[in-house]
Motif scaffolding. Structure first.
Motif, PDB file in Angstrom:
ATOM      1  N   MET A   1       0.841  -1.230  -0.002  1.00  0.00           N
ATOM      2  CA  MET A   1      -0.043   0.038  -0.117  1.00  0.00           C
ATOM      3  C   MET A   1       0.823   1.149   0.215  1.00  0.00           C
ATOM      4  O   MET A   1       1.906   1.438   0.755  1.00  0.00           O
ATOM      5  N   LEU A   2       0.888   2.045  -0.948  1.00  0.00           N
ATOM      6  CA  LEU A   2       1.291   3.405  -1.096  1.00  0.00           C
ATOM      7  C   LEU A   2       1.200   4.229   0.355  1.00  0.00           C
ATOM      8  O   LEU A   2       0.126   4.388   0.676  1.00  0.00           O
ATOM      9  N   ILE A   3       2.061   4.874   0.515  1.00  0.00           N
ATOM     10  CA  ILE A   3       2.102   5.872   1.898  1.00  0.00           C
ATOM     11  C   ILE A   3       0.910   6.929   1.595  1.00  0.00           C
ATOM     12  O   ILE A   3       0.214   7.522   2.548  1.00  0.00           O
ATOM     13  N   ALA A   4       0.916   7.651   0.561  1.00  0.00           N
ATOM     14  CA  ALA A   4       0.047   8.669   0.026  1.00  0.00           C
ATOM     15  C   ALA A   4      -1.354   8.006   0.265  1.00  0.00           C
ATOM     16  O   ALA A   4      -2.613   8.559   0.891  1.00  0.00           O
ATOM     17  N   GLN A   5      -1.749   6.700  -0.161  1.00  0.00           N
ATOM     18  CA  GLN A   5      -3.125   5.954  -0.130  1.00  0.00           C
ATOM     19  C   GLN A   5      -3.262   6.067   1.193  1.00  0.00           C
ATOM     20  O   GLN A   5      -4.464   5.880   1.819  1.00  0.00           O
ATOM     21  N   LEU A   6      -2.356   5.572   2.218  1.00  0.00           N
ATOM     22  CA  LEU A   6      -2.579   5.206   3.606  1.00  0.00           C
ATOM     23  C   LEU A   6      -3.184   6.289   4.290  1.00  0.00           C
ATOM     24  O   LEU A   6      -3.748   6.311   5.192  1.00  0.00           O
ATOM     25  N   LEU A   7      -2.813   7.717   4.038  1.00  0.00           N
ATOM     26  CA  LEU A   7      -3.155   8.917   4.600  1.00  0.00           C
ATOM     27  C   LEU A   7      -4.101   9.800   3.848  1.00  0.00           C
ATOM     28  O   LEU A   7      -4.336  10.754   4.297  1.00  0.00           O
TER      29      LEU A   7
ATOM     30  N   SER B   1      -8.137   5.287  12.561  1.00  0.00           N
ATOM     31  CA  SER B   1      -9.064   5.130  11.324  1.00  0.00           C
ATOM     32  C   SER B   1      -8.349   4.376  10.310  1.00  0.00           C
ATOM     33  O   SER B   1      -7.157   3.789  10.719  1.00  0.00           O
ATOM     34  N   LYS B   2      -8.987   4.293   9.324  1.00  0.00           N
ATOM     35  CA  LYS B   2      -8.477   3.184   8.265  1.00  0.00           C
ATOM     36  C   LYS B   2      -7.212   3.640   7.921  1.00  0.00           C
ATOM     37  O   LYS B   2      -6.268   2.680   7.722  1.00  0.00           O
ATOM     38  N   GLY B   3      -6.818   4.862   7.410  1.00  0.00           N
ATOM     39  CA  GLY B   3      -5.700   5.287   7.069  1.00  0.00           C
ATOM     40  C   GLY B   3      -4.695   5.434   8.093  1.00  0.00           C
ATOM     41  O   GLY B   3      -3.318   4.862   7.752  1.00  0.00           O
ATOM     42  N   MET B   4      -4.787   5.645   9.165  1.00  0.00           N
ATOM     43  CA  MET B   4      -3.886   5.516  10.315  1.00  0.00           C
ATOM     44  C   MET B   4      -3.470   4.148  10.578  1.00  0.00           C
ATOM     45  O   MET B   4      -2.315   3.767  10.694  1.00  0.00           O
ATOM     46  N   ASP B   5      -4.361   3.108  10.543  1.00  0.00           N
ATOM     47  CA  ASP B   5      -4.043   1.947  10.827  1.00  0.00           C
ATOM     48  C   ASP B   5      -3.043   1.177   9.921  1.00  0.00           C
ATOM     49  O   ASP B   5      -2.230   0.438  10.010  1.00  0.00           O
ATOM     50  N   GLN B   6      -3.452   1.610   8.579  1.00  0.00           N
ATOM     51  CA  GLN B   6      -2.841   0.965   7.489  1.00  0.00           C
ATOM     52  C   GLN B   6      -1.495   1.685   7.501  1.00  0.00           C
ATOM     53  O   GLN B   6      -0.236   1.031   7.017  1.00  0.00           O
ATOM     54  N   PHE B   7      -1.270   3.017   7.848  1.00  0.00           N
ATOM     55  CA  PHE B   7      -0.047   3.542   7.955  1.00  0.00           C
ATOM     56  C   PHE B   7       1.082   2.623   8.831  1.00  0.00           C
ATOM     57  O   PHE B   7       2.050   2.655   8.637  1.00  0.00           O
ATOM     58  N   ALA B   8       0.303   2.493  10.192  1.00  0.00           N
ATOM     59  CA  ALA B   8       1.033   1.771  11.134  1.00  0.00           C
ATOM     60  C   ALA B   8       1.498   0.381  10.769  1.00  0.00           C
ATOM     61  O   ALA B   8       2.687  -0.171  11.057  1.00  0.00           O
ATOM     62  N   ASP B   9       0.556  -0.401   9.848  1.00  0.00           N
ATOM     63  CA  ASP B   9       1.058  -1.471   9.230  1.00  0.00           C
ATOM     64  C   ASP B   9       2.107  -1.453   8.201  1.00  0.00           C
ATOM     65  O   ASP B   9       3.103  -2.182   8.417  1.00  0.00           O
ATOM     66  N   TYR B  10       2.123  -0.285   7.621  1.00  0.00           N
ATOM     67  CA  TYR B  10       3.417  -0.063   6.489  1.00  0.00           C
ATOM     68  C   TYR B  10       4.546  -0.029   7.292  1.00  0.00           C
ATOM     69  O   TYR B  10       5.486  -0.569   6.745  1.00  0.00           O
TER      70      TYR B  10
ATOM     71  N   ARG C   1       5.283  -1.130  10.278  1.00  0.00           N
ATOM     72  CA  ARG C   1       5.515  -2.465  10.678  1.00  0.00           C
ATOM     73  C   ARG C   1       6.305  -3.537   9.726  1.00  0.00           C
ATOM     74  O   ARG C   1       7.081  -4.146   9.886  1.00  0.00           O
ATOM     75  N   SER C   2       5.600  -3.250   8.449  1.00  0.00           N
ATOM     76  CA  SER C   2       6.313  -3.892   7.295  1.00  0.00           C
ATOM     77  C   SER C   2       7.751  -3.578   6.764  1.00  0.00           C
ATOM     78  O   SER C   2       8.602  -4.295   6.429  1.00  0.00           O
TER      79      SER C   2
ATOM     80  N   ARG D   1      10.580   7.825   1.224  1.00  0.00           N
ATOM     81  CA  ARG D   1      11.663   7.906   1.795  1.00  0.00           C
ATOM     82  C   ARG D   1      12.094   8.594   2.891  1.00  0.00           C
ATOM     83  O   ARG D   1      12.925   8.184   3.569  1.00  0.00           O
ATOM     84  N   LEU D   2      11.525   9.658   3.328  1.00  0.00           N
ATOM     85  CA  LEU D   2      11.430  10.116   4.691  1.00  0.00           C
ATOM     86  C   LEU D   2      11.353   9.396   5.761  1.00  0.00           C
ATOM     87  O   LEU D   2      12.015   9.632   6.828  1.00  0.00           O
ATOM     88  N   VAL D   3      10.237   8.387   5.881  1.00  0.00           N
ATOM     89  CA  VAL D   3      10.135   7.561   6.933  1.00  0.00           C
ATOM     90  C   VAL D   3      10.975   6.742   6.888  1.00  0.00           C
ATOM     91  O   VAL D   3      11.499   6.353   8.082  1.00  0.00           O
ATOM     92  N   ARG D   4      11.500   6.123   5.802  1.00  0.00           N
ATOM     93  CA  ARG D   4      12.736   4.992   5.884  1.00  0.00           C
ATOM     94  C   ARG D   4      13.845   5.760   6.296  1.00  0.00           C
ATOM     95  O   ARG D   4      14.690   5.052   6.926  1.00  0.00           O
ATOM     96  N   LYS D   5      14.096   6.941   6.058  1.00  0.00           N
ATOM     97  CA  LYS D   5      15.418   7.709   6.449  1.00  0.00           C
ATOM     98  C   LYS D   5      15.381   7.859   7.899  1.00  0.00           C
ATOM     99  O   LYS D   5      16.441   7.518   8.784  1.00  0.00           O
ATOM    100  N   TRP D   6      14.281   8.147   8.478  1.00  0.00           N
ATOM    101  CA  TRP D   6      14.253   8.968   9.907  1.00  0.00           C
ATOM    102  C   TRP D   6      13.503   7.861  11.007  1.00  0.00           C
ATOM    103  O   TRP D   6      13.868   8.125  12.142  1.00  0.00           O
ATOM    104  N   VAL D   7      13.155   6.695  10.683  1.00  0.00           N
ATOM    105  CA  VAL D   7      12.348   5.827  11.320  1.00  0.00           C
ATOM    106  C   VAL D   7      13.322   4.604  11.062  1.00  0.00           C
ATOM    107  O   VAL D   7      13.940   4.158  10.349  1.00  0.00           O
ATOM    108  N   GLY D   8      13.076   3.597  12.371  1.00  0.00           N
ATOM    109  CA  GLY D   8      13.758   2.466  12.307  1.00  0.00           C
ATOM    110  C   GLY D   8      15.052   2.355  12.899  1.00  0.00           C
ATOM    111  O   GLY D   8      15.849   1.210  12.782  1.00  0.00           O
TER     112      GLY D   8
END
Length: 330
Positions: free
Chosen positions: A1-7, A58-67, A69-70, A320-327
């Protein structure tokens, strides 16, 4: 799921125009453009605070959290429910109506009670949610935020009300009507969340006299009995953060001015001119530590293309920004 779609649902709920299609693009070049660290075992936990009109699950926030975690196996993700134990309806209402400091304190108390966050965590704030996470960083006595990442957060306030969604909800319509009746009245400043970060550069005397949430968050202080302007210390400020990552959207018309996300403001003598952070007393006096963060290379003001909360598709800006600053490793 794309990050834009998640939110996408969160964006629409907050009153921002939903993008017609995902816009791919990268963050602007910046001093922190080195490659992100590779995902490691035991990633630091992440706390997320949603935007105006949205809910923690919300659906979007839960999907973002799942993203997330993946992307970072084993990561602990917590979405702040504000007010704590509130229903989705309570959460949506609280984004419009209430006392901002009380909502932020509720988030502080909630986070302090979560064992997985005791060693500290990274945090992502979407739009309005970034202000509450910044309040946490500056005032809460809970576990420390390490990297604070904000997307489209009006750090230096708004000079126009955030528009209601189409069709407008009753909650938003009533809040907008009440705000327009007197944004700097004591009633508005203690009942309407948007009013509590409404900073009109042409009405600074009223702002300093009546506002407390945003004024003190930025260390701008109040006006004393003799008419002189003092300032609060902004709590601890932001210098304890490892990184402050503030992301603005180049075509943002939801937050006015859009560069409030970088602590820029409208020039009251020329409303077409935006005054950057470095030309303001907030920075020169280092009220909350932004000058120290910049000198240390820990203040990162970045851009995503497009409108408010349009984060792009797979491999795009937000991704890219999430991947850079999280984890990062705990």
């Amino acid at each position: 799921m794309l990050i834009a779609q998640l939110l996408l649902l969160a964006t629409t709920a907050a009153g921002a125009p939903a993008p017609a299609q995902a816009v791919l693009g990268s963050a602007a070049p910046s001093p922190d453009s080195s490659a992100p660290p590779s995902p490691r075992p035991n990633p630091r936990p992440l706390v997320v605070w949603h935007g105006l009109g949205d809910t923690a699950h919300s659906k979007g926030m839960d999907q973002f959290a799942d993203y997330v975690r993946s992307e970072f196996p084993g990561i602990f993700v917590h979405a702040v429910v504000a007010p704590t134990e509130g229903s989705p309806s309570d959460e949506q209402k609280a984004g419009w109506w209430g006392v901002a400091e009380e909502l932020a304190q509720g988030g502080c108390d909630q986070i302090k009670g979560i064992a997985e966050l005791e060693g500290g965590f990274d945090a992502i704030g979407f739009s309005q949610g970034g202000l509450f996470l910044r309040w946490y960083a500056q005032y809460c006595d809970g576990p420390p935020i390490k990297n604070l990442i904000t997307f489209g957060t009006p750090h230096y306030g708004i000079a126009a009300l955030i528009p209601c969604p189409e069709p407008p909800t009753l909650t938003c319509s009533l809040a907008a009507r009440a705000a327009k009746a007197g944004i700097y009245t004591r009633w508005a400043q203690s009942h309407l969340i948007q009013a509590q970060y409404y900073r009109d550069p042409a009405r600074m005397q009223e702002f300093l006299e009546q506002n407390s949430f945003l004024r003190d968050l930025n260390g701008e202080g109040g006006v004393d009995e003799g008419g002189g302007s003092g300032r609060e210390d902004g709590g601890r400020g932001l210098v304890r953060l490892e990184n402050m990552v503030a992301i603005a959207f180049r075509d943002d018309t939801t937050v006015v001015p859009g560069l409030s996300a970088h602590w820029a403001t409208i020039d009251p003598l020329n409303t077409t001119h935006i005054i950057p952070l470095e030309e303001q007393e907030l920075y020169r006096g280092d009220f909350i530590g932004l000058k120290r963060l910049k000198k240390a290379g820990r203040l990162h003001r970045l851009f995503c293309p497009g409108q408010h909360m349009d984060l792009g598709g797979e491999g795009g800006c937000g991704d890219r920004l999430v991947r850079k600053w999280v984890g990062w490793a705990a």
